[in-house]
Design a protein around this motif. Structure first.
Motif, PDB file in Angstrom:
ATOM      1  N   GLY A 251       6.176 -83.894 111.243  1.00 21.28           N
ATOM      2  CA  GLY A 251       5.785 -82.558 110.639  1.00 21.28           C
ATOM      3  C   GLY A 251       4.199 -82.652 111.395  1.00 21.28           C
ATOM      4  O   GLY A 251       3.594 -83.333 111.849  1.00 21.28           O
ATOM      5  N   TRP A 252       3.674 -81.188 111.019  1.00 24.25           N
ATOM      6  CA  TRP A 252       2.280 -81.169 111.257  1.00 24.25           C
ATOM      7  C   TRP A 252       1.309 -81.950 110.776  1.00 24.25           C
ATOM      8  O   TRP A 252       0.217 -82.489 111.521  1.00 24.25           O
ATOM      9  CB  TRP A 252       1.697 -79.672 111.208  1.00 24.25           C
ATOM     10  CG  TRP A 252       2.523 -78.474 111.760  1.00 24.25           C
ATOM     11  CD1 TRP A 252       3.294 -77.535 111.404  1.00 24.25           C
ATOM     12  CD2 TRP A 252       2.499 -78.314 113.395  1.00 24.25           C
ATOM     13  NE1 TRP A 252       3.855 -76.952 112.385  1.00 24.25           N
ATOM     14  CE2 TRP A 252       3.307 -77.188 113.866  1.00 24.25           C
ATOM     15  CE3 TRP A 252       1.659 -78.833 114.150  1.00 24.25           C
ATOM     16  CZ2 TRP A 252       3.379 -76.559 115.013  1.00 24.25           C
ATOM     17  CZ3 TRP A 252       1.787 -78.375 115.494  1.00 24.25           C
ATOM     18  CH2 TRP A 252       2.433 -77.329 115.836  1.00 24.25           C
ATOM     19  N   ILE A 253       1.489 -82.343 109.710  1.00 22.81           N
ATOM     20  CA  ILE A 253       0.726 -83.377 109.082  1.00 22.81           C
ATOM     21  C   ILE A 253       0.374 -84.643 109.703  1.00 22.81           C
ATOM     22  O   ILE A 253      -0.538 -85.487 109.701  1.00 22.81           O
ATOM     23  CB  ILE A 253       1.044 -83.757 107.711  1.00 22.81           C
ATOM     24  CG1 ILE A 253       0.882 -82.285 106.763  1.00 22.81           C
ATOM     25  CG2 ILE A 253       0.355 -84.642 106.917  1.00 22.81           C
ATOM     26  CD1 ILE A 253       1.366 -82.601 105.209  1.00 22.81           C
ATOM     27  N   GLY A 254       1.459 -85.011 110.424  1.00 28.79           N
ATOM     28  CA  GLY A 254       1.463 -86.146 111.264  1.00 28.79           C
ATOM     29  C   GLY A 254       0.391 -86.287 112.539  1.00 28.79           C
ATOM     30  O   GLY A 254       0.075 -87.399 112.906  1.00 28.79           O
ATOM     31  N   LEU A 255      -0.174 -85.041 112.838  1.00 34.53           N
ATOM     32  CA  LEU A 255      -1.074 -85.082 113.767  1.00 34.53           C
ATOM     33  C   LEU A 255      -2.532 -85.959 113.103  1.00 34.53           C
ATOM     34  O   LEU A 255      -3.242 -86.314 113.925  1.00 34.53           O
ATOM     35  CB  LEU A 255      -1.538 -83.748 114.128  1.00 34.53           C
ATOM     36  CG  LEU A 255      -0.591 -82.971 114.970  1.00 34.53           C
ATOM     37  CD1 LEU A 255      -0.901 -81.781 115.328  1.00 34.53           C
ATOM     38  CD2 LEU A 255      -0.335 -83.890 116.373  1.00 34.53           C
ATOM     39  N   LEU A 256      -2.629 -85.921 111.707  1.00 32.54           N
ATOM     40  CA  LEU A 256      -3.750 -86.905 111.160  1.00 32.54           C
ATOM     41  C   LEU A 256      -3.365 -88.197 111.311  1.00 32.54           C
ATOM     42  O   LEU A 256      -4.462 -88.697 111.436  1.00 32.54           O
ATOM     43  CB  LEU A 256      -3.718 -86.362 109.791  1.00 32.54           C
ATOM     44  CG  LEU A 256      -3.893 -84.965 109.228  1.00 32.54           C
ATOM     45  CD1 LEU A 256      -3.823 -84.723 107.882  1.00 32.54           C
ATOM     46  CD2 LEU A 256      -5.369 -84.358 109.807  1.00 32.54           C
TER      47      LEU A 256
ATOM     48  N   MET B 229       5.865 -78.495 107.947  1.00 37.03           N
ATOM     49  CA  MET B 229       4.535 -79.181 107.844  1.00 37.03           C
ATOM     50  C   MET B 229       4.760 -80.493 107.415  1.00 37.03           C
ATOM     51  O   MET B 229       3.705 -81.340 108.017  1.00 37.03           O
ATOM     52  CB  MET B 229       3.802 -78.439 106.463  1.00 37.03           C
ATOM     53  CG  MET B 229       2.665 -78.865 106.137  1.00 37.03           C
ATOM     54  SD  MET B 229       1.399 -78.655 107.526  1.00 37.03           S
ATOM     55  CE  MET B 229       1.263 -76.963 107.239  1.00 37.03           C
ATOM     56  N   LEU B 230       5.614 -81.160 106.833  1.00 35.55           N
ATOM     57  CA  LEU B 230       6.053 -82.470 106.524  1.00 35.55           C
ATOM     58  C   LEU B 230       7.643 -82.771 106.574  1.00 35.55           C
ATOM     59  O   LEU B 230       8.276 -82.183 105.955  1.00 35.55           O
ATOM     60  CB  LEU B 230       5.470 -82.838 105.272  1.00 35.55           C
ATOM     61  CG  LEU B 230       5.561 -84.610 104.860  1.00 35.55           C
ATOM     62  CD1 LEU B 230       4.849 -85.359 105.810  1.00 35.55           C
ATOM     63  CD2 LEU B 230       4.987 -84.668 103.439  1.00 35.55           C
ATOM     64  N   ASN B 231       7.855 -83.635 107.481  1.00 38.56           N
ATOM     65  CA  ASN B 231       9.231 -83.978 107.464  1.00 38.56           C
ATOM     66  C   ASN B 231       9.390 -85.901 107.040  1.00 38.56           C
ATOM     67  O   ASN B 231       9.203 -86.549 107.825  1.00 38.56           O
ATOM     68  CB  ASN B 231       9.931 -83.859 109.059  1.00 38.56           C
ATOM     69  CG  ASN B 231      11.104 -84.184 108.983  1.00 38.56           C
ATOM     70  OD1 ASN B 231      11.777 -84.395 108.093  1.00 38.56           O
ATOM     71  ND2 ASN B 231      11.838 -83.790 110.084  1.00 38.56           N
ATOM     72  N   LEU B 232       9.299 -85.930 105.807  1.00 36.90           N
ATOM     73  CA  LEU B 232       9.301 -87.239 105.011  1.00 36.90           C
ATOM     74  C   LEU B 232      10.286 -87.992 105.381  1.00 36.90           C
ATOM     75  O   LEU B 232       9.955 -89.189 105.527  1.00 36.90           O
ATOM     76  CB  LEU B 232       9.211 -86.983 103.609  1.00 36.90           C
ATOM     77  CG  LEU B 232       8.601 -88.077 102.757  1.00 36.90           C
ATOM     78  CD1 LEU B 232       7.291 -88.466 103.071  1.00 36.90           C
ATOM     79  CD2 LEU B 232       8.793 -87.799 101.257  1.00 36.90           C
ATOM     80  N   SER B 233      11.655 -87.547 105.618  1.00 31.61           N
ATOM     81  CA  SER B 233      12.601 -88.443 105.835  1.00 31.61           C
ATOM     82  C   SER B 233      12.539 -89.085 107.257  1.00 31.61           C
ATOM     83  O   SER B 233      12.812 -90.387 107.398  1.00 31.61           O
ATOM     84  CB  SER B 233      14.033 -87.616 105.934  1.00 31.61           C
ATOM     85  OG  SER B 233      14.023 -86.758 106.997  1.00 31.61           O
ATOM     86  N   SER B 234      11.949 -88.496 108.373  1.00 30.34           N
ATOM     87  CA  SER B 234      11.931 -89.293 109.611  1.00 30.34           C
ATOM     88  C   SER B 234      10.549 -89.383 109.931  1.00 30.34           C
ATOM     89  O   SER B 234      10.269 -89.979 111.076  1.00 30.34           O
ATOM     90  CB  SER B 234      12.474 -88.207 110.638  1.00 30.34           C
ATOM     91  OG  SER B 234      11.727 -86.964 110.558  1.00 30.34           O
ATOM     92  N   PHE B 235       9.510 -89.338 108.935  1.00 32.42           N
ATOM     93  CA  PHE B 235       8.264 -89.595 109.264  1.00 32.42           C
ATOM     94  C   PHE B 235       7.960 -90.965 109.814  1.00 32.42           C
ATOM     95  O   PHE B 235       7.162 -91.117 110.596  1.00 32.42           O
ATOM     96  CB  PHE B 235       7.341 -89.449 107.847  1.00 32.42           C
ATOM     97  CG  PHE B 235       5.848 -89.242 108.196  1.00 32.42           C
ATOM     98  CD1 PHE B 235       5.182 -88.194 108.849  1.00 32.42           C
ATOM     99  CD2 PHE B 235       5.069 -90.485 108.035  1.00 32.42           C
ATOM    100  CE1 PHE B 235       3.864 -88.173 108.707  1.00 32.42           C
ATOM    101  CE2 PHE B 235       3.630 -90.454 108.387  1.00 32.42           C
ATOM    102  CZ  PHE B 235       3.058 -89.456 108.624  1.00 32.42           C
TER     103      PHE B 235
END
Length: 548
Positions: A189-194, A340-346
């Protein structure tokens, strides 16, 4: 008679010595408050050795193919202001001393022999495996006998300028990870860019730590040298093996990449052999192995090293093509399908983001090749900055264009009827052919050191052939580019980039570090360990799920 100091080392002129007195005063100001610590750096932590000389001796020789390639001078990258900024920015936080710019004589052995009359400091540097550099201002060095059975020709170059070093740094940092960065955003998700930003900052920090490890005592020039200084021969062997596995795994990724992209271009290609049909994936993977096999046999790889340096151009070109397709060809965006956030595959994204900064194995070689070593922080800052911009541009555009349909390589998503798409795909296809042999060469050379000298040529052919065939078998057995890349990033890159630099730094400079330095190193190690554990477990689970 005891040798004079001038016979033991030669002193390279530093950036401060070449600048005027005002610039020198500026550097002195940066280090003045820490000058009382400059003599406290441990000169050598003696570690007993059971190997003489220690394996691998060929690491510097082979990895220098990445870091000694002369490149065009880009004056705008080498401004004095930027150089001073990089030096002064980190001088007060990473090491409280002025970096000595003294390189050892080539006559020092890598390891102190168990018996004999040599001084404890007398270590044979892996730099002695290299041919003498042209244009050096150093005095003529004593003759060094050839101790390595592995002999490869390297390009004879002068020491790298600021711009040349930046290009070499970008070349090792920005590789196949650029192709998977939109897929990483899809997985996290987009939050992963952090996470990409966090890893970039920590990687930059640990890159500087490697520099101070190298400067801590004479003769340290490569990553394995640092491991030996920190933990003796055991540390050298462990670090070397990890680095070689990482290089080998990268070659596996090259085969998978070629198979995926070429089979996408020519999906109907197949070959019928005695009733057994090889589809496009298998056929192009085999073709890749056959094509690169002659290049792996080369003993002089200077030509390939020059061509491989074009990886910087390839990365920029692919980014431009993606931008062109986005805005000029107007393919369109699928913002509504992004998350925004894909927790399962993060957790898969963790390894992919980590792999983006897998250049630390080469950083020590890049540092020792520099003419002005005080510019190294600025070199890293510039290299990480350029790569960061490329990563972010490709990540944002790729994920916005393809959304949840983003493939592990964004080139697989590009429309086949566009000129820019064909340029991007063929650039991606050609690049691994030039990098495969350079990446595999250090692994092959390390194994060749163990060969009997009277049969080294025959065994060398067998070893190199076996390495290529084994990468082909692994690539065909685990043909999952994104998952394998995530596994490499989680299991190996986290170790090489985050954990080992901090551990070695704390070991070598034990008792000479501040509380802040220790705390930040511990924090970096914790981030590396947690990321490695989560990413490795998830990647392996997904791979086994795909296989079974």
């Amino acid at each position: 008679m005891k040798k004079s100091e001038s016979e033991q080392a030669f002193i390279m002129e530093s950036d401060e010595d070449e600048n005027n007195e005002s610039n020198r005063g500026e550097y002195d100001w940066n280090y003045s408050e820490y000058s009382n610590h400059s003599d406290d750096i441990p000169q050598h932590q003696e570690k007993p050795s059971s190997l003489n000389p220690s394996w691998p001796q060929s690491y510097r020789q082979s990895i220098d193919l990445y870091s000694s390639v002369p490149s065009p001078s880009l004056n705008f990258l080498g401004t004095p202001t930027l150089s001073r900024l990089g030096s002064s920015f980190l001088s007060s936080t990473l090491s409280r001393r002025h970096t000595p710019e003294i390189l050892p004589t080539l006559g020092k052995p890598l390891l102190a022999p168990e018996t004999g009359n040599q001084q404890p400091h007398d270590r044979r540097s892996s730099h002695s495996l290299l041919p003498p550099r042209r244009g050096s201002s150093a005095r003529k060095l004593p003759h060094v006998h050839k101790s390595s059975k592995v002999s490869h020709e390297l390009p004879l170059t002068g020491q790298s300028s600021f711009s040349q070093t930046v290009l070499n740094g970008v070349n090792v940092l920005c590789g196949v990870g650029l192709l998977s960065i939109p897929y990483a955003v899809r997985e996290g998700g987009w939050i992963g860019l952090l996470l990409l930003l966090l890893y970039g900052v920590l990687s930059f920090y640990t890159g500087i730590l490697l520099r101070y490890c190298l400067d801590s005592q004479p003769g340290l020039e490569t990553y394995p040298d640092i491991g030996q200084a920190a933990f003796g021969t055991t540390g050298r062997l462990i670090i070397s093996i990890i680095l070689y596995i990482e290089l080998y795994a990268s070659c596996v990724e090259y085969v998978i990449l070629e198979s995926d992209n070429l089979s996408a271009l020519f999906p109907n290609v197949h070959l019928n052999i005695g009733g057994y049909i090889l589809n496009a994936h298998y056929l192009f993977a085999i073709a890749m192995a056959i094509t690169v096999l002659p290049t792996v046999y080369l003993r002089n790889m200077s030509v390939l090293s020059y061509i491989s340096a074009g990886g910087v151009i390839a990365s920029i070109l692919v980014t431009i093509c993606l931008s062109w397709i986005s805005f000029v060809d107007d393919v369109g965006f699928q913002i509504e399908t992004t998350r925004m956030l894909n927790l399962s595959s993060f957790p898969v994204a963790i390894g992919l983001y980590g792999f983006c900064y897998s250049g630390h194995a080469v950083f020590p070689n890049i540092y020792t090749s520099m003419a002005k070593k005080s510019q190294f922080p600025a070199v890293l800052l510039t290299s990480f900055g350029i790569c960061g911009v490329l990563y972010v541009v490709v990540a944002v555009l790729g994920y916005m264009m393809f959304g949840e349909t983003t493939e592990s390589q964004f080139t697989l998503n590009l429309p086949t009827n566009l000129v820019a798409s064909n340029i991007a795909v063929w650039t991606t296809v050609v690049n691994p052919f030039t990098k495969y042999a350079l990446t595999m060469s250090p692994v092959a050379m390390s194994l060749e050191e163990l060969l009997p000298s009277d049969k080294s040529y025959v065994y060398s052919i067998l070893i190199r052939t076996g390495l290529v065939l084994s990468t082909l078998i692994v690539a065909l057995s685990v043909p999952f580019f994104g998952l394998v890349l995530s596994l490499i990033g989680s299991l190996l890159t986290m170790m090489v980039t985050f954990i080992l630099p901090c551990v070695c730094y704390l070991s070598i400079l034990r008792g000479k570090t501040t509380l802040f330095q220790v705390s930040f190193c511990v924090l970096t190690v914790v981030v590396g360990l947690v990321s490695s554990a989560i990413g490795t477990y998830t990647s392996l689970s997904e791979i086994f799920k795909q296989l079974f």
